[in-house]
Design an enzyme around this catalytic site. Structure first.
Site, PDB file in Angstrom:
ATOM      1  N   HIS A 146       0.808  -1.207   0.000  1.00 32.25           N
ATOM      2  CA  HIS A 146       0.000   0.000   0.000  1.00 32.25           C
ATOM      3  C   HIS A 146       0.848   1.267   0.000  1.00 32.25           C
ATOM      4  CE1 HIS A 146      -2.870  -2.809   2.355  1.00 32.25           C
ATOM      5  NE2 HIS A 146      -3.092  -2.911   1.058  1.00 32.25           N
ATOM      6  N   TYR A 201       2.061   1.723  14.002  1.00 33.89           N
ATOM      7  CA  TYR A 201       2.872   2.579  13.155  1.00 33.89           C
ATOM      8  C   TYR A 201       2.388   4.009  13.173  1.00 33.89           C
ATOM      9  CZ  TYR A 201      -0.548   1.207   9.499  1.00 33.89           C
ATOM     10  OH  TYR A 201      -1.685   0.940   8.783  1.00 33.89           O
ATOM     11  N   ASP A 233      -6.859  -6.379  -1.871  1.00 32.63           N
ATOM     12  CA  ASP A 233      -5.453  -6.639  -2.202  1.00 32.63           C
ATOM     13  C   ASP A 233      -5.279  -7.688  -3.299  1.00 32.63           C
ATOM     14  OD1 ASP A 233      -4.412  -4.717  -0.539  1.00 32.63           O
ATOM     15  OD2 ASP A 233      -3.910  -6.088   1.095  1.00 32.63           O
TER      16      ASP A 233
END
Length: 183
Positions: free
Chosen positions: A66, A136, A174
């Protein structure tokens, strides 16, 4: 903090100092001053983080690759706090000498490593254990209209995913990601 430079300028592996004894351990998971010093010493831009994300994945879940297009491009400081994952960044900066090249690193709750991925890279990972938790920081807010993705097994990139013995699970989104040449 130990800083490991990778084959692609700007991608850094960060190893925080962990202080442990029979009671457990302690570490600084992030220190702005130390992070800025590491980047400045290497002539890299200092980002400002604006968002923290947390995800949970089961063994065999593969997310990615991504990225966010400008003006919403994101840098990411990635770590695994529980479990283990193979984390990958792919250079998608068209004017870069390392365009299309990738770097992978094993991140785990045990090794405490972090991966600094600046803007201009696609990011993905494979969960190597059940209940793998990612944390993250990002340098920009998520913007749905700016998202992009590359198929995880693009043959021109040839990422060496450690897929032996794993059943791979992809999201419906995906499965339909594009090849690098089509982004």
């Amino acid at each position: 903090m130990n800083v490991i430079e990778t084959k692609i300028k700007g991608l850094l592996i960060l190893e925080p100092k962990v202080f442990g004894d029979n009671r457990g351990w302690f570490m600084e998971s992030f220190n702005q001053k130390a992070f800025e010093t590491a980047l400045t010493e290497r002539g890299l831009e200092i980002p400002q983080f604006v968002q923290d994300n947390h995800s949970l994945s089961q063994k065999g879940v593969l997310r990615g690759l991504h990225f966010q297009n400008a003006p919403y491009a994101q840098g990411k400081l990635v770590r695994v706090v529980q479990g283990k994952a193979w984390d990958v960044a792919v250079d998608i900066r068209k004017d870069s000498e390392t365009y299309g090249q990738w770097v992978g690193v094993e991140l785990s709750g045990e090794n405490h490593k972090q991966f600094w991925i600046p803007e201009g890279f696609a990011h993905g990972f494979l969960a190597l254990e059940d209940n793998t938790q990612f944390l993250y920081k990002t340098t920009n807010y998520y913007n749905k209209e700016s998202e992009g993705a590359i198929i995880w097994n693009d043959p021109t990139i040839a990422i060496e995913w450690p897929v032996n013995g794993y059943e791979i699970f992809l999201s419906s989104k995906d499965i339909n990601n594009k090849l690098l040449v089509n982004i």
